[in-house]
Design a protein around this motif. Structure first.
Motif, PDB file in Angstrom:
ATOM      1  N   ALA A   1       0.821  -1.216   0.000  1.00  0.00           N
ATOM      2  CA  ALA A   1       0.000   0.000   0.000  1.00  0.00           C
ATOM      3  C   ALA A   1       0.856   1.267   0.000  1.00  0.00           C
ATOM      4  O   ALA A   1       0.352   2.364   0.214  1.00  0.00           O
ATOM      5  CB  ALA A   1      -0.925   0.005   1.207  1.00  0.00           C
ATOM      6  N   PHE A   2       2.147   1.098  -0.239  1.00  0.00           N
ATOM      7  CA  PHE A   2       3.073   2.231  -0.193  1.00  0.00           C
ATOM      8  C   PHE A   2       2.713   3.277  -1.240  1.00  0.00           C
ATOM      9  O   PHE A   2       2.491   2.971  -2.406  1.00  0.00           O
ATOM     10  CB  PHE A   2       4.497   1.732  -0.428  1.00  0.00           C
ATOM     11  CG  PHE A   2       5.503   2.831  -0.642  1.00  0.00           C
ATOM     12  CD1 PHE A   2       5.933   3.604   0.424  1.00  0.00           C
ATOM     13  CD2 PHE A   2       5.993   3.097  -1.907  1.00  0.00           C
ATOM     14  CE1 PHE A   2       6.859   4.615   0.226  1.00  0.00           C
ATOM     15  CE2 PHE A   2       6.915   4.114  -2.113  1.00  0.00           C
ATOM     16  CZ  PHE A   2       7.345   4.865  -1.036  1.00  0.00           C
ATOM     17  N   THR A   3       2.636   4.546  -0.785  1.00  0.00           N
ATOM     18  CA  THR A   3       2.424   5.675  -1.709  1.00  0.00           C
ATOM     19  C   THR A   3       3.672   6.548  -1.670  1.00  0.00           C
ATOM     20  O   THR A   3       4.120   6.955  -0.595  1.00  0.00           O
ATOM     21  CB  THR A   3       1.201   6.511  -1.298  1.00  0.00           C
ATOM     22  OG1 THR A   3       1.358   6.923   0.064  1.00  0.00           O
ATOM     23  CG2 THR A   3      -0.076   5.684  -1.442  1.00  0.00           C
ATOM     24  N   PRO A   4       4.240   6.837  -2.810  1.00  0.00           N
ATOM     25  CA  PRO A   4       5.545   7.520  -2.835  1.00  0.00           C
ATOM     26  C   PRO A   4       5.497   9.003  -2.551  1.00  0.00           C
ATOM     27  O   PRO A   4       6.533   9.612  -2.321  1.00  0.00           O
ATOM     28  CB  PRO A   4       6.030   7.268  -4.265  1.00  0.00           C
ATOM     29  CG  PRO A   4       4.776   7.132  -5.059  1.00  0.00           C
ATOM     30  CD  PRO A   4       3.776   6.473  -4.142  1.00  0.00           C
ATOM     31  N   ALA A   5       4.336   9.637  -2.568  1.00  0.00           N
ATOM     32  CA  ALA A   5       4.268  11.101  -2.503  1.00  0.00           C
ATOM     33  C   ALA A   5       4.979  11.659  -1.274  1.00  0.00           C
ATOM     34  O   ALA A   5       5.783  12.595  -1.379  1.00  0.00           O
ATOM     35  CB  ALA A   5       2.816  11.554  -2.526  1.00  0.00           C
ATOM     36  N   ALA A   6       4.678  11.109  -0.089  1.00  0.00           N
ATOM     37  CA  ALA A   6       5.277  11.634   1.142  1.00  0.00           C
ATOM     38  C   ALA A   6       6.781  11.452   1.142  1.00  0.00           C
ATOM     39  O   ALA A   6       7.542  12.350   1.527  1.00  0.00           O
ATOM     40  CB  ALA A   6       4.655  10.956   2.355  1.00  0.00           C
ATOM     41  N   LEU A   7       7.222  10.255   0.684  1.00  0.00           N
ATOM     42  CA  LEU A   7       8.653   9.981   0.676  1.00  0.00           C
ATOM     43  C   LEU A   7       9.377  10.865  -0.329  1.00  0.00           C
ATOM     44  O   LEU A   7      10.456  11.399  -0.048  1.00  0.00           O
ATOM     45  CB  LEU A   7       8.888   8.503   0.342  1.00  0.00           C
ATOM     46  CG  LEU A   7      10.341   8.018   0.417  1.00  0.00           C
ATOM     47  CD1 LEU A   7      10.923   8.307   1.790  1.00  0.00           C
ATOM     48  CD2 LEU A   7      10.420   6.540   0.094  1.00  0.00           C
ATOM     49  N   VAL A   8       8.797  11.058  -1.490  1.00  0.00           N
ATOM     50  CA  VAL A   8       9.407  11.925  -2.498  1.00  0.00           C
ATOM     51  C   VAL A   8       9.473  13.362  -1.988  1.00  0.00           C
ATOM     52  O   VAL A   8      10.474  14.063  -2.180  1.00  0.00           O
ATOM     53  CB  VAL A   8       8.629  11.844  -3.825  1.00  0.00           C
ATOM     54  CG1 VAL A   8       9.116  12.916  -4.792  1.00  0.00           C
ATOM     55  CG2 VAL A   8       8.789  10.466  -4.450  1.00  0.00           C
ATOM     56  N   GLY A   9       8.415  13.809  -1.319  1.00  0.00           N
ATOM     57  CA  GLY A   9       8.435  15.158  -0.746  1.00  0.00           C
ATOM     58  C   GLY A   9       9.545  15.318   0.267  1.00  0.00           C
ATOM     59  O   GLY A   9      10.230  16.350   0.307  1.00  0.00           O
ATOM     60  N   ASP A  10       9.751  14.282   1.085  1.00  0.00           N
ATOM     61  CA  ASP A  10      10.831  14.322   2.068  1.00  0.00           C
ATOM     62  C   ASP A  10      12.190  14.341   1.373  1.00  0.00           C
ATOM     63  O   ASP A  10      13.114  15.049   1.791  1.00  0.00           O
ATOM     64  CB  ASP A  10      10.727  13.112   2.997  1.00  0.00           C
ATOM     65  CG  ASP A  10      11.759  13.154   4.108  1.00  0.00           C
ATOM     66  OD1 ASP A  10      11.799  14.156   4.837  1.00  0.00           O
ATOM     67  OD2 ASP A  10      12.525  12.186   4.236  1.00  0.00           O
TER      68      ASP A  10
END
Length: 336
Positions: free
Chosen positions: A71-80
């Protein structure tokens, strides 16, 4: 495929593939009869996924979590990642500027390098007193590029004044200030132009100030006009007249107009500009009084003639000011 072939195809060393295996990040699906790692096509695809994420700056731990969570969504990680990269770039840029400042000072030995590094450290101090003390040190003016960089960011007025004094003393740093004068930030442009205004004889200073006359910020234009006017640059006249109209450093602007009016060719232009503003239908009483007071600074008799007419102005406040100024001018010169 065995580990050697996978390493050749993927560009990932056998040692790193074994490390991935030990972390559980990419475990080969099978083993040969001899116990060697055997990778499937899906395993190789996962290796490329890992390498792609590593290229973005993710740690192996972060990659493992990302690949393990369906269920991993990359948006938060990419923002970080974006924030971390911006921080890193800012630090790298700061380091680059420091190295350039050291290089620009042409150090002859490590003692010179250490002196500049110490000045950098003091200029970064949260204490305004320490920053000012560092600027006023005898050897601070030997680093004009460093001082110029500091003046573009200094918010304390006393430290900023010391920085401008040290820069004027050094006669350098114009290139750095010129870059600041082109900044998108108005405060930075104001600091840059004000500093250059204090060193108008430095090479390239007049050109920067002349460009600043077209700035969108009125304060920037004002700093430039005052400095150029004192040097006799006629291009500053419209801005100086505008400063009198709006009441921005109007007394200082009027004094500089007076200096410029000592040239007969400029005197007529300045007088006409002030007279036109006096007659403008939008000029209120306060504006007309400022313009009237500016006339007294002008050389020659043209200003006196206008003041004599204004002594009979319909606006009684303007008439009183003009009448008083006529008396002052006539007292200076008995001839009518």
């Amino acid at each position: 495929m065995l580990i050697g072939e996978v390493a050749r195809l993927s560009g990932v060393s056998s040692r790193m593939l074994r490390h991935y295996d030990s972390l559980g990040l990419v475990r080969p699906t099978g083993r040969t009869a001899g116990g060697y790692r055997e990778y499937s096509a899906e395993d190789v695809r996962r290796i490329f996924h890992v390498e792609s994420l590593r290229s973005l700056g993710l740690s192996l731990k972060e990659i493992g979590r990302a690949l393990a969570d369906p269920a991993f969504t990359p948006a938060a990680l990419v923002g970080d990642l974006i924030r971390r990269t911006q921080d890193r770039l800012a630090k790298e840029q700061e380091l680059l500027e420091r190295l350039r400042a050291i290089d620009a000072s042409t150090p002859t030995g490590w003692q010179d390098v250490l002196r500049i590094v110490e000045l950098m450290r003091e200029l970064d101090s949260p204490s305004a007193a320490r920053r000012q003390q560092a600027v006023l040190a005898d050897d601070a003016s030997a680093s004009p590029e460093l001082l110029a960089g500091a003046v573009l960011h200094e918010t304390d007025p006393h430290v900023a004044g010391a920085l401008r004094w040290a820069l004027a003393r050094s006669g350098g740093g114009v290139a750095e200030l010129a870059a600041g004068a082109r900044s998108e930030d108005a405060d930075t442009r104001r600091r840059a132009v004000l500093a250059i205004a204090g060193m108008p004889d430095a090479p390239g200073a007049v050109e920067v100030l002349t460009d600043a006359l077209r700035d969108t910020d009125t304060t920037v234009r004002g700093h430039a006009a005052l400095a150029l006017g004192r040097r006799g640059v006629a291009a500053a006249v419209p801005t100086l007249v505008g400063m009198v109209v709006v009441g921005a450093n109007d007394v200082e602007a009027a004094e500089v107009l007076g200096l410029l009016s000592q040239d007969p060719e400029r005197a007529g232009r300045i007088t006409t500009a002030l007279a036109d503003e006096l007659a403008a239908p939008t000029a209120d009483a306060a504006t007309r009084i400022r313009l009237t007071q500016a006339l007294v600074e002008l050389a020659g008799t043209t200003g006196l003639e206008i003041l004599r007419r204004l002594a009979h102005d319909d606006d009684h406040a303007v008439a009183r000011v003009a009448s008083a100024l006529v008396g002052v001018l006539e007292a200076r010169s008995p001839d009518p």
